[in-house]
Each structure stands twice: as C-alpha cells, then as structure tokens.
Write a protein that holds these residues in place. Structure first.
Motif, PDB file in Angstrom:
ATOM      1  N   ALA A   3       2.085 -31.469   4.134  1.00 44.13           N
ATOM      2  CA  ALA A   3       2.939 -30.390   4.628  1.00 44.13           C
ATOM      3  C   ALA A   3       3.156 -30.496   6.135  1.00 44.13           C
ATOM      4  O   ALA A   3       4.262 -30.264   6.634  1.00 44.13           O
ATOM      5  N   GLU A   4       2.110 -30.869   6.860  1.00 45.20           N
ATOM      6  CA  GLU A   4       2.218 -30.944   8.316  1.00 45.20           C
ATOM      7  C   GLU A   4       3.052 -32.129   8.772  1.00 45.20           C
ATOM      8  O   GLU A   4       3.772 -32.049   9.774  1.00 45.20           O
ATOM      9  N   LEU A   5       2.940 -33.250   8.053  1.00 39.78           N
ATOM     10  CA  LEU A   5       3.639 -34.460   8.486  1.00 39.78           C
ATOM     11  C   LEU A   5       5.096 -34.496   8.066  1.00 39.78           C
ATOM     12  O   LEU A   5       5.888 -35.237   8.629  1.00 39.78           O
ATOM     13  N   ALA A   6       5.458 -33.703   7.067  1.00 39.42           N
ATOM     14  CA  ALA A   6       6.849 -33.698   6.624  1.00 39.42           C
ATOM     15  C   ALA A   6       7.719 -33.078   7.711  1.00 39.42           C
ATOM     16  O   ALA A   6       7.484 -31.964   8.163  1.00 39.42           O
ATOM     17  N   GLY A   7       8.732 -33.822   8.129  1.00 39.23           N
ATOM     18  CA  GLY A   7       9.661 -33.290   9.110  1.00 39.23           C
ATOM     19  C   GLY A   7      10.707 -32.413   8.447  1.00 39.23           C
ATOM     20  O   GLY A   7      10.693 -32.177   7.238  1.00 39.23           O
ATOM     21  N   ASN A   8      11.616 -31.909   9.244  1.00 38.12           N
ATOM     22  CA  ASN A   8      12.700 -31.105   8.710  1.00 38.12           C
ATOM     23  C   ASN A   8      13.769 -32.010   8.100  1.00 38.12           C
ATOM     24  O   ASN A   8      13.962 -33.145   8.524  1.00 38.12           O
ATOM     25  N   SER A   9      14.457 -31.483   7.108  1.00 38.73           N
ATOM     26  CA  SER A   9      15.607 -32.171   6.524  1.00 38.73           C
ATOM     27  C   SER A   9      16.794 -31.229   6.629  1.00 38.73           C
ATOM     28  O   SER A   9      17.157 -30.557   5.657  1.00 38.73           O
ATOM     29  N   PRO A  10      17.406 -31.151   7.811  1.00 41.73           N
ATOM     30  CA  PRO A  10      18.507 -30.203   7.996  1.00 41.73           C
ATOM     31  C   PRO A  10      19.757 -30.631   7.229  1.00 41.73           C
ATOM     32  O   PRO A  10      19.863 -31.762   6.758  1.00 41.73           O
ATOM     33  N   VAL A  11      20.674 -29.710   7.103  1.00 40.83           N
ATOM     34  CA  VAL A  11      21.990 -30.005   6.544  1.00 40.83           C
ATOM     35  C   VAL A  11      22.974 -30.008   7.711  1.00 40.83           C
ATOM     36  O   VAL A  11      23.091 -29.026   8.437  1.00 40.83           O
ATOM     37  N   GLN A  12      23.668 -31.110   7.879  1.00 43.82           N
ATOM     38  CA  GLN A  12      24.533 -31.300   9.046  1.00 43.82           C
ATOM     39  C   GLN A  12      25.986 -31.410   8.618  1.00 43.82           C
ATOM     40  O   GLN A  12      26.333 -32.246   7.773  1.00 43.82           O
ATOM     41  N   LEU A  13      26.847 -30.571   9.169  1.00 43.35           N
ATOM     42  CA  LEU A  13      28.277 -30.641   8.894  1.00 43.35           C
ATOM     43  C   LEU A  13      28.871 -31.831   9.637  1.00 43.35           C
ATOM     44  O   LEU A  13      28.666 -31.998  10.836  1.00 43.35           O
ATOM     45  N   LEU A  14      29.594 -32.667   8.916  1.00 45.04           N
ATOM     46  CA  LEU A  14      30.252 -33.830   9.510  1.00 45.04           C
ATOM     47  C   LEU A  14      31.743 -33.536   9.597  1.00 45.04           C
ATOM     48  O   LEU A  14      32.456 -33.553   8.586  1.00 45.04           O
ATOM     49  N   ALA A  15      32.207 -33.277  10.807  1.00 48.18           N
ATOM     50  CA  ALA A  15      33.581 -32.798  10.977  1.00 48.18           C
ATOM     51  C   ALA A  15      34.622 -33.882  10.705  1.00 48.18           C
ATOM     52  O   ALA A  15      35.652 -33.619  10.079  1.00 48.18           O
ATOM     53  N   ASP A  16      34.357 -35.099  11.157  1.00 50.65           N
ATOM     54  CA  ASP A  16      35.365 -36.165  11.016  1.00 50.65           C
ATOM     55  C   ASP A  16      34.650 -37.511  10.912  1.00 50.65           C
ATOM     56  O   ASP A  16      34.715 -38.345  11.816  1.00 50.65           O
ATOM     57  N   PRO A  17      33.963 -37.774   9.801  1.00 48.44           N
ATOM     58  CA  PRO A  17      33.088 -38.952   9.732  1.00 48.44           C
ATOM     59  C   PRO A  17      33.738 -40.230   9.237  1.00 48.44           C
ATOM     60  O   PRO A  17      33.159 -41.306   9.379  1.00 48.44           O
ATOM     61  N   PHE A  18      34.947 -40.124   8.661  1.00 53.30           N
ATOM     62  CA  PHE A  18      35.521 -41.258   7.940  1.00 53.30           C
ATOM     63  C   PHE A  18      36.657 -41.921   8.720  1.00 53.30           C
ATOM     64  O   PHE A  18      37.172 -41.348   9.682  1.00 53.30           O
ATOM     65  N   PRO A  19      37.066 -43.106   8.309  1.00 50.14           N
ATOM     66  CA  PRO A  19      38.170 -43.782   8.994  1.00 50.14           C
ATOM     67  C   PRO A  19      39.443 -42.950   9.042  1.00 50.14           C
ATOM     68  O   PRO A  19      40.211 -43.024  10.005  1.00 50.14           O
ATOM     69  N   GLU A  20      39.678 -42.152   7.998  1.00 55.11           N
ATOM     70  CA  GLU A  20      40.837 -41.256   7.960  1.00 55.11           C
ATOM     71  C   GLU A  20      40.359 -39.873   7.527  1.00 55.11           C
ATOM     72  O   GLU A  20      39.403 -39.764   6.761  1.00 55.11           O
ATOM     73  N   PRO A  21      41.028 -38.818   7.985  1.00 54.88           N
ATOM     74  CA  PRO A  21      40.622 -37.464   7.579  1.00 54.88           C
ATOM     75  C   PRO A  21      40.794 -37.271   6.065  1.00 54.88           C
ATOM     76  O   PRO A  21      41.719 -37.818   5.456  1.00 54.88           O
ATOM     77  N   VAL A  22      39.900 -36.488   5.486  1.00 52.62           N
ATOM     78  CA  VAL A  22      39.999 -36.139   4.067  1.00 52.62           C
ATOM     79  C   VAL A  22      39.825 -34.628   3.933  1.00 52.62           C
ATOM     80  O   VAL A  22      39.224 -33.979   4.798  1.00 52.62           O
ATOM     81  N   ALA A  23      40.322 -34.078   2.830  1.00 50.69           N
ATOM     82  CA  ALA A  23      40.417 -32.624   2.683  1.00 50.69           C
ATOM     83  C   ALA A  23      39.187 -32.024   2.012  1.00 50.69           C
ATOM     84  O   ALA A  23      39.292 -31.264   1.044  1.00 50.69           O
ATOM     85  N   ILE A  24      37.993 -32.386   2.508  1.00 51.35           N
ATOM     86  CA  ILE A  24      36.758 -31.786   2.020  1.00 51.35           C
ATOM     87  C   ILE A  24      35.913 -31.364   3.211  1.00 51.35           C
ATOM     88  O   ILE A  24      36.114 -31.835   4.337  1.00 51.35           O
ATOM     89  N   ARG A  25      34.954 -30.457   2.961  1.00 52.87           N
ATOM     90  CA  ARG A  25      33.941 -30.110   3.957  1.00 52.87           C
ATOM     91  C   ARG A  25      32.689 -30.881   3.575  1.00 52.87           C
ATOM     92  O   ARG A  25      32.044 -30.578   2.570  1.00 52.87           O
ATOM     93  N   LEU A  26      32.351 -31.885   4.384  1.00 53.64           N
ATOM     94  CA  LEU A  26      31.240 -32.777   4.051  1.00 53.64           C
ATOM     95  C   LEU A  26      30.014 -32.432   4.887  1.00 53.64           C
ATOM     96  O   LEU A  26      30.065 -32.375   6.113  1.00 53.64           O
ATOM     97  N   PHE A  27      28.896 -32.212   4.179  1.00 57.52           N
ATOM     98  CA  PHE A  27      27.606 -32.013   4.820  1.00 57.52           C
ATOM     99  C   PHE A  27      26.698 -33.181   4.455  1.00 57.52           C
ATOM    100  O   PHE A  27      26.800 -33.748   3.359  1.00 57.52           O
ATOM    101  N   LEU A  28      25.793 -33.515   5.367  1.00 61.07           N
ATOM    102  CA  LEU A  28      24.801 -34.562   5.112  1.00 61.07           C
ATOM    103  C   LEU A  28      23.419 -33.936   5.105  1.00 61.07           C
ATOM    104  O   LEU A  28      23.000 -33.308   6.080  1.00 61.07           O
ATOM    105  N   LYS A  29      22.711 -34.082   3.994  1.00 63.22           N
ATOM    106  CA  LYS A  29      21.324 -33.627   3.879  1.00 63.22           C
ATOM    107  C   LYS A  29      20.435 -34.713   4.463  1.00 63.22           C
ATOM    108  O   LYS A  29      20.325 -35.811   3.913  1.00 63.22           O
ATOM    109  N   ARG A  30      19.788 -34.413   5.601  1.00 58.61           N
ATOM    110  CA  ARG A  30      19.141 -35.436   6.415  1.00 58.61           C
ATOM    111  C   ARG A  30      17.703 -35.722   5.966  1.00 58.61           C
ATOM    112  O   ARG A  30      16.748 -35.585   6.724  1.00 58.61           O
ATOM    113  N   ASP A  31      17.558 -36.210   4.738  1.00 64.53           N
ATOM    114  CA  ASP A  31      16.225 -36.588   4.276  1.00 64.53           C
ATOM    115  C   ASP A  31      15.684 -37.812   5.002  1.00 64.53           C
ATOM    116  O   ASP A  31      14.487 -38.112   4.911  1.00 64.53           O
ATOM    117  N   ASP A  32      16.541 -38.506   5.738  1.00 58.83           N
ATOM    118  CA  ASP A  32      16.061 -39.632   6.543  1.00 58.83           C
ATOM    119  C   ASP A  32      15.127 -39.174   7.659  1.00 58.83           C
ATOM    120  O   ASP A  32      14.414 -39.992   8.249  1.00 58.83           O
TER     121      ASP A  32
END
Length: 303
Positions: free
Chosen positions: A9-38
C-alpha cells in the motif's frame, strides 16, 4: 502478511486520470483520458503491479518465499516479477522460452532480471509449450523446491482481482462512468478485470497486441455484450512494429509529454485514433485508455 500488505500500500504510487486535449496527429471528436498506471511503481509498473499484488500476498500466506514464473526474453512480466522479488524479499526463478539464449549475451530485460537476483532457466520452445501442464510444473517444483507458481503474463484469478480495481478507481476519479474503457491485451488478465467490474453502460475495448486469430480470453466467464476485442492493431504480431506505428508514438509523445512503448500501449492508442477517425465512437464520447506501463520495453528507435 499484514506487513507485506502495508508495504504494498505504501509503495503503490498514484494512478491519476489525465485528460489529453490534443494527443493525436489529427484532431478527433472524442474526449480522451489516460489512466496513468505507468506511475504505480518505477519497476513493477502498470498492470503488472495490479496482477502481482494479491499473488504476493497469497504466496506469503502460504509460507512460500520463492516465486517461479514464465516468459520470453523481452517479457514485461519477468521484469516485474524480478523487481517485485527484490523489493519484497522473494527469491525469483524465471523459466525463459528459448534454450539457445542461455549462452548468448543478455538483452536489457534479462540483464535487469539477473541484476534483481532472478535465476534464469532456459528451456526449448517445445518444453515451454508445456508450461501449463501439471507434470511439467511438478518437475520444476521438484527441481527448484517449494515455490509459488505464476503463469505466463501473471494472469490468474488473483491477477484479475487486482485489475478489476481499475474501474472503481475511474468512477471515483471522474465522478461518473466513461462511455468506453480501453486497454491492450496480451494474456487477457487486465481486460478480464475491466469486464468483470464495468457497468453495462460502459463498453470495454481490448486491443490485441499479438497476431492470434484463435485468441481466447482466460477463464470461462460468459463475455458481456459491452465487450469488444479489436484484433486489427497488432502490427504483425507480438513486439513487432512498423514505421507508421513508431511515427505515431513519436507524435503522441511530442504532443503530450507522456512516454509510451510500442508493444502494448502504443498499439492501443493507435487503434483508438484510427477507430475515432472512422467514426466508431459517437461524437463527444468519453474514452479512457489504460497506460499499462512496460516502459523498459520501449524501442531505442523512439529516442
């Protein structure tokens, strides 16, 4: 066991959810979040942390101090198990596919495993295919002594228990359930956890990272109607890549500042991008992609 649980429990870091506003080569019509288990742990990262947590507790509960598991030369699971053994005081043994590798220079993954104290035992591909057979496992236990056996990729019921915790975390972090939750699929343990805990209103998308026309998910759960397996984004097979995939990853990293790899998470994100371009998702849909870690397997071609 209480002490190990506390350490986990102590060693596990946070895994936030991060909104990615414009992550792709071209814009797409979705709201994409990344769950940061890394971000869960520097070495035992992503889905491997979740898969190992309850297995480590079970091993200690049974009084077993040695973990024995299986993997190929570039296995994220071997890497994570070796790291977990070093951190939490378990002896580790890795059964590696390919006896011809025994006398060759170690690649970075196997170097790390040995640096963590993992004993590597190389077997032929014919022998390796017997990894789930009880007589083969019994022979390994007779050779190496009492040990807690983890399957290839770490996928078992306790692993699924760990990955099933992703969905409740998402609900708490977002305040609602997303329309889609996506993850890469190797052995299927992570996506099985998502399937078991997702509500019917959320579609679970698994992106198969290997070329396996007859692939089946582990266990015998009836698959719900809200699950879809995407098989068109393996880029030729497990750990294989193409210039198009590598360029996509470079663009994603440049636009987001988030490092990913080409074996799992990169393929999933490419698949999400292509599906969005094709109109697969309704406009404005909320899509969460799970970053499963594994950055030690990131190609040097991406640097």
């Amino acid at each position: 066991m209480a002490e190990l649980a506390r350490q986990l429990a102590e060693l596990a870091g946070n895994s936030p959810v991060q909104l990615l506003a414009d992550p792709f080569p071209e814009p797409v019509a979705i709201r994409l979040f990344l769950k940061r288990d890394d971000l869960l742990h520097p070495q035992v990262s992503g889905n491997k942390w979740r898969k190992l947590t309850y297995n480590l507790l079970a091993a200690q509960q049974r009084g077993l101090k040695t973990l024995l598991t299986f993997g190929g030369a570039y296995s994220n699971h071997l890497y994570a198990t070796a790291a977990a053994g070093q951190v939490f005081g378990f002896t580790t043994i890795g059964i590696v596919r390919g006896e011809e590798l025994a006398n060759r220079p170690r690649n970075p993954t196997l170097q790390f495993c040995e640096a963590c104290g993992m004993q590597l035992h190389f077997v032929s591909r014919v022998e390796y295919r017997r990894k789930d057979e009880p007589p083969f496992i019994k022979a390994l236990i007779n050779r190496f002594g009492p040990c807690y056996v983890l399957p290839e990729g770490g996928t078992n019921e306790l692993a699924v228990r760990g990955t099933a915790e992703i969905i409740p975390e998402l609900r708490a972090q977002l305040g609602y359930m997303p329309d889609y939750v996506c993850c890469p699929v190797g052995t299927g343990g992570t996506v099985m956890g998502l399937i078991r805990s997702a509500t019917p209103a959320t579609t679970v998308l698994g992106f198969l990272a290997l070329n396996a026309p007859t692939f089946q998910l582990p266990f015998v759960d009836p698959l719900p109607e809200n699950f879809r397996l995407q098989t068109g984004y393996s880029f030729g097979g497990y750990a294989k890549t193409t210039p198009a995939l590598l360029e996509f990853i470079r663009t994603f990293e440049r636009k987001t500042g988030i490092r990913i790899e080409q074996v799992y998470t990169g393929k999933m994100l490419y698949g999400i991008y292509e599906l969005a371009r094709q109109g697969y998702f309704p406009a404005g849909a909320t899509v969460v992609a799970v970053h499963t870690g594994g950055l030690q397997g990131r190609s040097s071609e991406l640097d």
